[in-house]
Design a protein around this motif. Structure first.
Motif, mmCIF file in Angstrom:
data_model
loop_
_atom_site.group_PDB
_atom_site.id
_atom_site.type_symbol
_atom_site.label_atom_id
_atom_site.label_comp_id
_atom_site.label_asym_id
_atom_site.label_seq_id
_atom_site.Cartn_x
_atom_site.Cartn_y
_atom_site.Cartn_z
ATOM 1 N N LEU A 192 -64.408 33.911 17.616
ATOM 2 C CA LEU A 192 -63.952 34.478 16.351
ATOM 3 C C LEU A 192 -63.936 33.348 15.324
ATOM 4 C CD1 LEU A 192 -60.913 36.621 17.606
ATOM 5 C CD2 LEU A 192 -63.338 37.201 17.574
ATOM 6 N N THR A 193 -64.665 33.533 14.219
ATOM 7 C CA THR A 193 -64.754 32.503 13.187
ATOM 8 C C THR A 193 -64.128 33.021 11.903
ATOM 9 O OG1 THR A 193 -66.803 31.656 14.155
ATOM 10 C CG2 THR A 193 -66.301 30.988 11.902
ATOM 11 N N CYS A 194 -63.200 32.225 11.363
ATOM 12 C CA CYS A 194 -62.511 32.588 10.132
ATOM 13 C C CYS A 194 -63.111 31.776 8.983
ATOM 14 C CB CYS A 194 -61.010 32.314 10.257
ATOM 15 S SG CYS A 194 -60.048 32.870 8.835
ATOM 16 N N ALA A 195 -63.648 32.475 7.982
ATOM 17 C CA ALA A 195 -64.248 31.814 6.815
ATOM 18 C C ALA A 195 -63.500 32.236 5.559
ATOM 19 C CB ALA A 195 -65.723 32.183 6.703
ATOM 20 N N THR A 196 -63.357 31.289 4.628
ATOM 21 C CA THR A 196 -62.623 31.571 3.403
ATOM 22 C C THR A 196 -63.161 30.703 2.279
ATOM 23 O OG1 THR A 196 -60.391 31.786 2.480
ATOM 24 C CG2 THR A 196 -60.839 29.814 3.796
ATOM 25 N N GLU A 197 -62.735 31.007 1.072
ATOM 26 C CA GLU A 197 -63.060 30.179 -0.089
ATOM 27 C C GLU A 197 -61.765 29.542 -0.570
ATOM 28 O OE1 GLU A 197 -64.874 32.721 -2.936
ATOM 29 O OE2 GLU A 197 -66.588 33.217 -1.665
ATOM 30 N N SER A 198 -61.740 28.211 -0.540
ATOM 31 C CA SER A 198 -60.504 27.519 -0.882
ATOM 32 C C SER A 198 -60.814 26.070 -1.208
ATOM 33 C CB SER A 198 -59.508 27.593 0.279
ATOM 34 O OG SER A 198 -58.334 26.871 -0.018
ATOM 35 N N ASN A 199 -60.077 25.528 -2.171
ATOM 36 C CA ASN A 199 -60.164 24.111 -2.479
ATOM 37 C C ASN A 199 -58.771 23.613 -2.851
ATOM 38 O OD1 ASN A 199 -61.738 21.672 -2.876
ATOM 39 N ND2 ASN A 199 -61.192 21.872 -5.017
ATOM 40 N N PRO A 200 -58.252 22.600 -2.184
ATOM 41 C CA PRO A 200 -58.890 21.889 -1.079
ATOM 42 C C PRO A 200 -58.970 22.743 0.182
ATOM 43 C CG PRO A 200 -56.632 21.162 -1.350
ATOM 44 C CD PRO A 200 -56.911 22.074 -2.504
ATOM 45 N N SER A 201 -59.606 22.187 1.220
ATOM 46 C CA SER A 201 -59.759 22.928 2.466
ATOM 47 C C SER A 201 -58.400 23.367 2.986
ATOM 48 C CB SER A 201 -60.468 22.062 3.518
ATOM 49 O OG SER A 201 -61.769 21.740 3.091
ATOM 50 N N PRO A 202 -58.314 24.610 3.431
ATOM 51 C CA PRO A 202 -57.007 25.147 3.817
ATOM 52 C C PRO A 202 -56.663 24.850 5.270
ATOM 53 C CG PRO A 202 -58.642 26.861 3.973
ATOM 54 C CD PRO A 202 -59.373 25.624 3.511
ATOM 55 N N GLN A 203 -55.431 25.147 5.606
ATOM 56 C CA GLN A 203 -54.992 25.138 6.996
ATOM 57 C C GLN A 203 -55.198 26.544 7.550
ATOM 58 O OE1 GLN A 203 -50.913 23.919 7.537
ATOM 59 N NE2 GLN A 203 -50.736 24.977 9.484
ATOM 60 N N ILE A 204 -55.808 26.635 8.743
ATOM 61 C CA ILE A 204 -56.114 27.937 9.335
ATOM 62 C C ILE A 204 -55.369 28.069 10.654
ATOM 63 C CG2 ILE A 204 -57.938 29.388 10.316
ATOM 64 C CD1 ILE A 204 -59.851 28.235 8.293
ATOM 65 N N VAL A 205 -54.658 29.180 10.806
ATOM 66 C CA VAL A 205 -53.857 29.435 12.001
ATOM 67 C C VAL A 205 -54.260 30.798 12.572
ATOM 68 C CG1 VAL A 205 -51.528 29.732 12.931
ATOM 69 C CG2 VAL A 205 -51.933 28.076 11.096
ATOM 70 N N TRP A 206 -54.489 30.833 13.888
ATOM 71 C CA TRP A 206 -54.808 32.085 14.573
ATOM 72 C C TRP A 206 -53.572 32.617 15.280
ATOM 73 C CZ3 TRP A 206 -59.012 35.082 14.241
ATOM 74 C CH2 TRP A 206 -60.195 34.537 13.763
ATOM 75 N N ARG A 207 -53.361 33.930 15.141
ATOM 76 C CA ARG A 207 -52.259 34.598 15.843
ATOM 77 C C ARG A 207 -52.773 35.916 16.419
ATOM 78 N NH1 ARG A 207 -49.521 32.331 11.350
ATOM 79 N NH2 ARG A 207 -47.852 30.911 11.966
ATOM 80 N N LYS A 208 -52.016 36.428 17.389
ATOM 81 C CA LYS A 208 -52.370 37.716 17.998
ATOM 82 C C LYS A 208 -51.169 38.630 17.957
ATOM 83 C CE LYS A 208 -54.118 39.879 22.219
ATOM 84 N NZ LYS A 208 -54.406 39.704 23.655
ATOM 85 N N HIS A 209 -51.418 39.878 17.549
ATOM 86 C CA HIS A 209 -50.368 40.889 17.466
ATOM 87 C C HIS A 209 -50.254 41.555 18.825
ATOM 88 C CE1 HIS A 209 -48.005 44.242 15.951
ATOM 89 N NE2 HIS A 209 -47.871 43.595 14.823
ATOM 90 N N LEU A 210 -49.122 41.356 19.505
ATOM 91 C CA LEU A 210 -48.952 41.878 20.857
ATOM 92 C C LEU A 210 -48.453 43.319 20.838
ATOM 93 C CD1 LEU A 210 -47.350 38.750 22.563
ATOM 94 C CD2 LEU A 210 -49.756 39.378 22.388
ATOM 95 N N ALA A 211 -48.522 43.944 22.005
ATOM 96 C CA ALA A 211 -48.160 45.367 22.100
ATOM 97 C C ALA A 211 -46.683 45.601 21.795
ATOM 98 C CB ALA A 211 -48.499 45.881 23.498
ATOM 99 N N ASP A 212 -45.829 44.607 22.071
ATOM 100 C CA ASP A 212 -44.394 44.784 21.811
ATOM 101 C C ASP A 212 -44.019 44.412 20.377
ATOM 102 O OD1 ASP A 212 -44.734 42.084 21.824
ATOM 103 O OD2 ASP A 212 -43.265 41.658 23.397
ATOM 104 N N GLU A 213 -45.029 44.374 19.497
ATOM 105 C CA GLU A 213 -44.842 44.092 18.068
ATOM 106 C C GLU A 213 -44.559 42.624 17.773
ATOM 107 O OE1 GLU A 213 -45.511 46.378 15.858
ATOM 108 O OE2 GLU A 213 -45.842 47.813 17.476
ATOM 109 N N SER A 214 -44.526 41.761 18.792
ATOM 110 C CA SER A 214 -44.318 40.336 18.545
ATOM 111 C C SER A 214 -45.652 39.680 18.187
ATOM 112 C CB SER A 214 -43.696 39.657 19.771
ATOM 113 O OG SER A 214 -44.585 39.726 20.866
ATOM 114 N N ILE A 215 -45.564 38.459 17.621
ATOM 115 C CA ILE A 215 -46.748 37.714 17.199
ATOM 116 C C ILE A 215 -46.879 36.476 18.079
ATOM 117 C CG2 ILE A 215 -47.903 36.526 15.307
ATOM 118 C CD1 ILE A 215 -47.682 39.500 14.871
ATOM 119 N N GLN A 216 -48.044 36.304 18.690
ATOM 120 C CA GLN A 216 -48.296 35.148 19.545
ATOM 121 C C GLN A 216 -49.113 34.115 18.777
ATOM 122 O OE1 GLN A 216 -50.796 35.994 22.882
ATOM 123 N NE2 GLN A 216 -50.518 33.997 23.822
#
Length: 538
Positions: free
Chosen positions: A240-264
Motif C-alpha cells: 500500500l503506497t500513500c502519495a500526497t502533495e505537500s511542502n515540506p515533505s510530510p510525516q506519514i503514519v499508517w493505521r488500521k481500523h479494527l473490528a472492535d472500532e479501535s485503531i491499530q
C-alpha cells in the motif's frame, strides 16, 4: 677603430649609446572593473635619471597614487572608481632638453556579482499572486544592462535600462508578479542579467541566479495505491503506497481500523508492505499525512479484503440446541470468506445421507415437533472452497401416549401373579415410579430395570396403585385399581410381594409380544419384593 704609430697598434672599442625611449604598461587602452586595483606603469630606457609626471588630459584629479623609481613610475588606483575613467598621460623628462609622453585610456565597468532573487510572500499559497524581485548589484554603466526573468525555460519578463543616465554604480531592480498555481511547484525562477558593452573585453558579461518556487502547503490530494491492483488472495504479497502533495515533505503514519472500532498503529512510512497476506489482514487501512510546518493533516483510506475460502464457520442456536416440543428454534450459521460464502442447510436422513432443506444463513423452525430432531449441517461455500459445521437438535417431549397393561387383569385370585407393563414416548427417556396408596402411608417403588410383577398376591395387595411417568420436561400419572378375591387370607400372615416395572421409551410394540416377553422374564434379577418394600419408612 685601429690607431697606428711607429711602434704599436692600439684597438679602441666603440661606445653604443641607447636612444631615450618610454612606454606605458599596459599600452594604449585598459578595461578595469570598479572596485578592483589598477596599476599603470610608465617605463623608460636611454636615460640615466628620468623625471616623471602623471596627469589626465582634462586635468582632472588623478584619483591614484604615484610612485617614482629610478627608471619607471607607477600610478596605482586602489580601488578603481568612476573618477578614474580618463585618458592618463605620462610625461618623462631626460635632462633639460629631452621630453617624451604617452597616454593610456582607462575604461571602467562594474558587474561584480550575480543577481539576487527575492520571492514574496515567503509562504506561497495557491491562487494568490507571487512577486519576483531581481536585484543586480553595483552595475556600471547601467545604460547597457539587460534583464530577463524566466520560469524554467519560459520567459516571463524582459527589461533593459538603455535610457538610464546614471554616472555611478547602482543596484538595478526588476519586479514581476504572476498567479501561483499547483503547476508552479518546484519550478525554477531565473534572473538573467547581461552587460553587453561593445569593444570592452571583460568576463563575465552575463550572470544568472535561479531559485525554486517552494511553497509551504498541504498535505492535499492524498491517495492510496494498492499493488498489485487485482484483488489479493491469501498468501499474496501486498504493498500500500500513500502519495500526497505537500511542502515540506510530510510525516506519514499508517493505521488500521479494527473490528472492535479501535485503531491499530502500524508504521511511519509512505509504503506499507504485507509480505504474506492473511484473511485477518482484511480491513480499513488509514494513511494519515501530517505537515508539521502548515500544521495540517489529511487522511486517505482503502478497504482491503483478502480473498479466501470459507473459514471460521459457526452455528448458533437460539434458545438452545435442546428445546421443548412446541417452541420456536432459530439456527444461525456464520462464516468468513471472500467472496462472501453462500450458506445452505441440510438435514441427516435415516439413511445417513444429508438432504438439502434450506438456503439461507438463518433456519427457523416454528412449533418444533419430535420429528424435527436430528443432525443439521450448515454448508458455507464460495468459489475458493467450502466448510461444514453440524449441530444436533434435541426436541424434548414429556411422556405421552402412555399405555398401561395389567396381566392377567386388574381382578385376580389369591396366589396369582400380576404383571404391570407400560409403554410411552418421551425425550429424554422417562423414569417411572409405582406408588401404592395406603391410609397412613405411601409406599414408593422406583423402577430399576423396568418390570413390575406381583407374586402370589393376597387380599392385602388390593388397592390403588399410582404409576408416575416423568422426565425433565413433564410427567403423567396413571391410576391402577387391583382387586384380589378368592382364597381366604391367613391371619397376620404376609405373603411376599415383588413388584417390577418396565418402561419402553419408544413407540409401543404390539401388546401380544409384550405379554409373552414379560411372562418369560417374570423372575429376572432386579425385581422388588412388596413385603420388603412395606418395611421402608416413607
Amino acid at each position: 677603430i685601429i690607431v697606428e704609430n711607429a711602434t704599436e697598434f692600439m684597438y679602441v672599442l666603440p661606445i653604443v649609446v641607447k636612444a631615450f625611449e618610454m612606454e606605458i604598461i599596459p599600452a594604449n587602452r585598459i578595461v578595469a572593473q570598479i572596485g578592483e586595483t589598477l596599476v599603470l606603469t610608465c617605463n623608460t630606457t636611454g636615460c640615466a635619471s628620468p623625471s616623471f609626471s602623471w596627469r589626465t588630459q582634462m586635468d582632472n584629479p588623478l584619483g591614484g597614487t604615484v610612485n617614482n623609481h629610478r627608471t619607471y613610475s607607477t600610478l596605482t588606483m586602489n580601488p578603481v572608481s568612476v573618477v578614474n575613467s580618463h585618458d592618463y598621460l605620462c610625461t618623462v623628462f631626460c635632462g633639460e632638453q629631452e621630453k617624451k609622453e604617452k597616454s593610456i585610456k582607462v575604461e571602467l565597468y562594474s558587474f561584480p556579482s550575480d543577481p539576487i532573487i527575492e520571492i514574496r510572500p515567503s509562504s506561497l499559497v495557491y491562487g494568490e499572486r507571487v512577486t519576483v524581485i531581481c536585484k543586480i548589484p553595483d552595475v556600471y554603466p547601467s545604460d547597457h544592462l539587460e534583464v530577463i526573468l524566466k520560469k524554467d525555460e519560459r520567459v516571463l519578463h524582459e527589461e533593459n535600462f538603455y535610457e538610464d543616465d546614471s554616472t555611478n554604480t547602482e543596484t538595478k531592480t526588476v519586479t514581476y508578479s504572476f498567479k501561483y498555481t499547483a503547476e508552479d511547484i518546484g519550478k525554477e525562477i531565473a534572473c538573467v542579467a547581461k552587460l553587453p558593452i561593445a569593444n570592452m573585453d571583460f568576463e563575465p558579461k552575463e550572470r544568472v541566479t535561479s531559485q525554486k518556487l517552494n511553497a509551504n502547503f498541504g498535505p492535499q490530494n492524498t491517495i492510496i495505491t494498492v499493488s498489485p491492483d487485482n484483488p489479493p488472495m491469501e498468501g499474496d504479497s501486498l504493498n500500500l503506497t500513500c502519495a500526497t502533495e505537500s511542502n515540506p515533505s510530510p510525516q506519514i503514519v499508517w493505521r488500521k481500523h479494527l473490528a472492535d472500532e479501535s485503531i491499530q498503529h502500524l508504521i511511519e512510512n509512505n509504503v506499507l508492505s504485507i509480505p504474506h497476506a492473511r484473511f485477518n489482514d482484511s480491513g480499513l487501512y488509514i494513511c494519515e499525512v501530517i505537515n508539521l510546518v502548515t500544521n495540517k493533516t489529511e487522511e486517505a483510506t482503502v478497504d482491503i479484503v483478502i480473498q479466501d475460502g470459507p473459514k471460521n464457520t459457526m452455528i448458533s442456536v437460539i434458545p438452545a440446541a435442546a428445546v421443548k416440543e412446541g417452541e420456536t428454534v432459530t439456527m444461525k450459521c456464520t462464516s468468513s470468506g471472500n467472496p462472501a460464502p453462500v450458506i445452505s442447510w441440510k438435514k441427516k436422513k435415516a439413511t445417513g445421507e444429508y438432504e438439502k432443506i434450506f438456503k439461507d444463513a438463518t433456519l427457523t423452525i416454528q412449533s418444533v415437533k419430535s420429528q424435527d430432531l436430528g443432525l443439521y449441517e450448515c454448508e458455507a461455500y464460495n468459489q475458493f472452497g467450502k466448510e461444514e459445521k453440524v449441530v444436533n437438535l434435541l426436541v424434548q417431549v414429556p411422556p405421552q401416549n402412555i399405555t398401561v397393561l395389567v396381566y392377567p387383569s386388574e381382578n385376580v385370585k389369591e396366589g396369582e401373579n400380576v404383571t404391570i407393563t407400560c409403554s410411552t414416548y418421551s425425550n429424554p427417556p422417562s423414569q417411572m415410579v409405582l406408588k401404592k396408596v395406603l391410609q397412613e402411608k405411601e409406599i414408593i417403588l422406583p423402577s430399576v430395570n423396568g418390570t413390575f410383577i406381583l407374586y402370589n398376591v393376597t387380599k392385602n395387595d388390593t388397592g390403588r396403585y399410582l404409576l408416575d411417568v416423568f422426565n425433565e420436561v413433564g410427567n403423567n400419572i396413571k391410576v391402577i385399581e387391583i382387586a384380589v378375591v378368592g382364597r381366604l387370607e391367613k391371619p397376620d400372615q404376609m405373603i411376599p410381594l415383588i413388584i417390577a416395572f418396565s418402561c419402553v421409551a419408544a413407540i409401543a410394540v404390539p401388546v401380544a409380544a409384550i405379554l409373552i416377553y414379560v411372562s418369560r422374564k417374570a423372575k429376572i434379577n432386579g425385581s422388588y419384593s412388596l413385603v420388603k418394600a412395606l418395611r421402608l419408612k416413607v
